[in-house]
Design an enzyme around this catalytic site. Structure first.
Site, PDB file in Angstrom:
ATOM      1  N   LYS A  48       4.248   2.571   4.757  1.00 46.12           N
ATOM      2  CA  LYS A  48       3.151   2.819   3.808  1.00 46.12           C
ATOM      3  C   LYS A  48       2.411   1.517   3.512  1.00 46.12           C
ATOM      4  CE  LYS A  48       5.634   6.744   1.951  1.00 46.12           C
ATOM      5  NZ  LYS A  48       6.501   7.330   0.920  1.00 46.12           N
ATOM      6  N   GLN A  92       9.385   6.768  -4.690  1.00 46.59           N
ATOM      7  CA  GLN A  92       9.964   7.019  -3.369  1.00 46.59           C
ATOM      8  C   GLN A  92      11.243   7.852  -3.520  1.00 46.59           C
ATOM      9  OE1 GLN A  92       8.615   6.025  -0.331  1.00 46.59           O
ATOM     10  NE2 GLN A  92      10.250   7.218   0.619  1.00 46.59           N
ATOM     11  N   ASP A 115       1.259  11.861  -4.545  1.00 41.48           N
ATOM     12  CA  ASP A 115       2.202  12.628  -3.715  1.00 41.48           C
ATOM     13  C   ASP A 115       2.165  14.110  -4.098  1.00 41.48           C
ATOM     14  OD1 ASP A 115       3.404  11.248  -1.662  1.00 41.48           O
ATOM     15  OD2 ASP A 115       5.129  10.552  -2.834  1.00 41.48           O
TER      16      ASP A 115
END
Ligand code: NAP
Length: 281
Positions: A48, A92, A115
């Site tokens: 990322k 994460q 997300d």
């Protein structure tokens, strides 16, 4: 069989995001929260970071030790929510098991939930009016668009029902007027459903769960799963489908690179909304 090449497509999209990001004075910024030392997470985060650097976005990693109090992480997320220089925030996953994933994900403000995993984004998706769509589902749709695969009226079978992949993917296919079936580990006679699918999307993480005998002739196969064994990556779909299906995403080089690139796209959308810039798509 035609390969649905996510690697090339994601490179093309990254160049588009790069051109878009460079047209604004202020640099978009993605903040990533990592808790603990999960090695796979570190690799994903590094991908990322590299993708952000490539497109000219800033990347901020906030790394907490496993054992940091949940309240401290919540407090940090709240301060990132208020920080105007930060456009997107992700936590994460997976988190070490003592942490309440839902609490952390729902602390991210909906405007920065790139997300799309907070309750607000998930509810909006369910209502058919998405806020941020989870990146893997979005990446699969981009593949359909690029290869001009029309979902209307098609039988789509999604194997896997996680909030991260299976459910959002099914909802986005439904939004495109597919007739959707969702299967999971308790589904009896899985092949009764998979064999009926014009488009089969498999997201279980079970190596080669689906084989040639379980698919319809000329089916379109989207293989999301990733299993790593002795350094080799395997999908959920056995390569023996190759002579029977019409299109297939490879593993690696299919859905994986698209997921990272959709995170960039979502961050760009967040940036534009926060800066009052129209023309999101
Ligand atoms: P997850 O939360 O573990 O969900 C797996 C799903 O598969 C569950 O719904 C489970 O059913 C179902 N399942 C497991 N075994 C099954 C079986 N034998 N038959 C039918 N269904 C079965 O995993 P996830 O986060 O959704 O991720 C799924 C896979 O995609 C993993 O391999 C992950 O690494 C990969 N992934 C790839 C990308 C990418 O960009 N390519 C992104 C995210 C995830 P139950 O609900 O009944 O347990």
């Amino acid at each position: 069989m035609i390969i649905l090449d996510g690697k090339n497509l994601s490179a093309k999209i990254k160049d588009e995001v790069k051109a878009d990001a460079s047209s604004y004075k202020k640099t978009p910024l993605l903040a990533v929260i990592l808790v603990g030392e999960d090695e796979a997470s570190k690799i994903y985060i590094n991908n990322k970071r590299k993708a952000c650097e490539y497109v000219g976005m800033s990347f901020l990693l906030i790394h907490f030790n496993d054992g940091t109090s949940e309240d401290k992480i919540v407090k940090k997320i709240k301060s990132l929510n208020k920080d105007e220089s930060i456009n997107g925030i992700i936590v994460q996953l997976p988190l070490p098991k003592q942490y309440n994933k839902d609490r952390l994900l729902n602390t991210i403000s909906p405007e920065k939930d790139v997300d799309g995993l907070g309750n607000y984004s998930q509810a909006r998706l369910l209502s058919g009016n998405p806020n941020f769509v989870p990146c893997t589902a979005l990446g699969i749709l981009e593949i359909f668009d690029y290869y001009k695969i029309n979902l209307e009226g098609k039988n789509v079978c999604v194997v896997g029902r996680s909030n991260l992949v299976g459910k959002p993917t099914m909802l986005m296919c439904l939004k495109r007027n597919a007739t959707c079936t969702i299967c999971h580990s308790k589904t009896k006679n899985l092949s009764d459903y998979t064999k009926n699918a014009d488009i089969l999307i498999v997201c279980t993480g079970k190596k080669h769960l689906i084989d040639e005998s379980m698919i319809k002739k000329d089916a379109i196969i989207i293989d999301v799963g990733i299993t790593k064994e002795d350094g080799v990556l395997y999908g959920d779909v056995n390569p023996n489908v190759d002579n029977k299906c019409s299109y297939k995403t490879p593993v690696p080089g299919g859905v994986g690179p698209m997921t990272v690139c959709m995170l960039l796209k979502n961050t760009m959308i967040a940036y534009k909304r926060q800066n009052g810039i129209k023309d999101e798509e």
